[in-house]
Design an enzyme around this catalytic site. Structure first.
Site, PDB file in Angstrom:
ATOM      1  N   GLY A  11      -3.781   2.467  -7.370  1.00  0.00           N
ATOM      2  CA  GLY A  11      -2.900   2.179  -6.240  1.00  0.00           C
ATOM      3  C   GLY A  11      -1.737   1.306  -6.629  1.00  0.00           C
ATOM      4  O   GLY A  11      -1.341   0.404  -5.890  1.00  0.00           O
ATOM      5  N   ASP A  62      -6.767  11.604  -7.803  1.00  0.00           N
ATOM      6  CA  ASP A  62      -7.223  11.290  -6.452  1.00  0.00           C
ATOM      7  C   ASP A  62      -8.505  10.477  -6.568  1.00  0.00           C
ATOM      8  O   ASP A  62      -9.528  10.991  -7.032  1.00  0.00           O
ATOM      9  CB  ASP A  62      -7.467  12.593  -5.689  1.00  0.00           C
ATOM     10  N   VAL A  63      -8.467   9.210  -6.159  1.00  0.00           N
ATOM     11  CA  VAL A  63      -9.635   8.336  -6.324  1.00  0.00           C
ATOM     12  C   VAL A  63     -10.834   8.805  -5.510  1.00  0.00           C
ATOM     13  O   VAL A  63     -11.967   8.391  -5.784  1.00  0.00           O
ATOM     14  CB  VAL A  63      -9.317   6.858  -5.973  1.00  0.00           C
ATOM     15  N   SER A 144     -11.365  -7.079   1.266  1.00  0.00           N
ATOM     16  CA  SER A 144     -10.535  -7.542   2.384  1.00  0.00           C
ATOM     17  C   SER A 144     -11.335  -8.525   3.221  1.00  0.00           C
ATOM     18  O   SER A 144     -12.570  -8.490   3.217  1.00  0.00           O
ATOM     19  CB  SER A 144     -10.120  -6.350   3.257  1.00  0.00           C
ATOM     20  N   TYR A 157     -12.974   0.761   7.925  1.00  0.00           N
ATOM     21  CA  TYR A 157     -12.368  -0.046   6.859  1.00  0.00           C
ATOM     22  C   TYR A 157     -13.270  -1.230   6.496  1.00  0.00           C
ATOM     23  O   TYR A 157     -13.492  -1.527   5.321  1.00  0.00           O
ATOM     24  CB  TYR A 157     -11.001  -0.537   7.336  1.00  0.00           C
ATOM     25  N   SER A 158     -13.824  -1.896   7.529  1.00  0.00           N
ATOM     26  CA  SER A 158     -14.711  -3.036   7.286  1.00  0.00           C
ATOM     27  C   SER A 158     -15.970  -2.600   6.548  1.00  0.00           C
ATOM     28  O   SER A 158     -16.444  -3.297   5.642  1.00  0.00           O
ATOM     29  CB  SER A 158     -15.090  -3.707   8.609  1.00  0.00           C
ATOM     30  N   ALA A 159     -16.499  -1.443   6.928  1.00  0.00           N
ATOM     31  CA  ALA A 159     -17.695  -0.931   6.253  1.00  0.00           C
ATOM     32  C   ALA A 159     -17.414  -0.669   4.780  1.00  0.00           C
ATOM     33  O   ALA A 159     -18.205  -1.036   3.900  1.00  0.00           O
ATOM     34  CB  ALA A 159     -18.176   0.352   6.934  1.00  0.00           C
TER      35      ALA A 159
END
Length: 247
Positions: A11, A62-63, A144, A157-159
């Site tokens: 990224g 592509d990750v 994050s 996103y949190s997971a």
């Protein structure tokens, strides 16, 4: 440049990834700058590295695609041997309340942000761990504060970011005997394209929760990452460094 100090930054086409790539190159690392769809922005990152006297190259994959990752990363290992460091930074958001969150948006965030931990790091681990002439290496994952505290509208996103923390800590235990450190950085609100998309009223509310009353700069994350890549961080592993202005 130290020929032994080649690192991969995923990224690296913008935001935090670009800042890490540029600062790492300034510190003498040869930076392999990953991108997926943003080739133009990745080229800007590489140009910035070279303008500052650094060295590096671009790599595209592509990750979220395991086969694509392995094929491209096997090529890197064949070309250079074991890398010194991996900064697993690539990520996306698809925010919504959980009740309104589509299965596709759940899957895209999990595949890109969490599955990439395995897809990117796994092909590079054995060469790094079996290096004979010099033990050591650095793995840095970008999590994050959402993965630490959980945020409204960011269940997916949190997971993913919480999963990254757990995976990083577990891998740190496995690799400690090899002198390879594994640490996570958990940024708070950082000035990137991602945060520019936040509604101004919501952004103002977020700022009120930050004791330092400002968003962080990508370079402030990059400085921490470069330290964790260094020889001076050899005894720091299994840690989560939260950089959030006291949030």
């Amino acid at each position: 440049m130290n020929e032994d100090k080649k690192i991969l930054v995923t990224g690296a086409s913008g935001g935090i990834g670009r800042a890490i790539a540029v600062e790492a190159a300034k510190a003498g690392y040869y930076v392999i700058c990953h991108y997926n769809g943003s080739k133009g922005k990745a080229e800007e990152t590489l140009a910035q590295i070279k303008e500052n006297g650094g060295q590096g190259e671009l790599i595209q994959f592509d990750v979220s695609n395991r086969e694509d990752c392995k094929a491209k990363l096997d090529e890197i290992t064949a070309k250079y041997g074991a890398l010194w460091g991996i900064v697993n930074n690539a990520g996306i958001t698809r925010d919504n309340t959980f009740a309104a969150l589509s299965g596709d948006d759940w899957d895209k965030v999990i595949h890109t942000n969490l599955d990439s931990f395995y897809n990117v790091i796994n092909p590079l681990i054995m060469p790094m761990a079996s290096r004979k002439n010099k033990r050591g290496g650095r793995i840095i994952t970008i999590s994050s504060v959402s993965g630490v505290n959980g945020n409204r509208g960011q269940t997916n996103y949190s997971a993913a970011k919480a999963g990254i923390i757990g995976a990083t800590k577990a891998l740190a235990v496995e690799l400690a005997g090899r002198g390879i450190t594994c640490n996570a950085i958990a940024p708070g609100v950082i000035e990137t394209e991602m945060t520019k998309a936040i509604d101004p009223q919501v952004y103002e509310i977020i700022m009120s929760t930050i004791p330092m009353k400002r968003a962080g700069k990508p370079e402030e994350i990059a400085s921490a990452a470069v330290f964790l890549l260094s020889e001076g961080a050899a005894y720091i592993t299994r840690q989560v460094l939260t950089i959030d202005g006291g949030m």
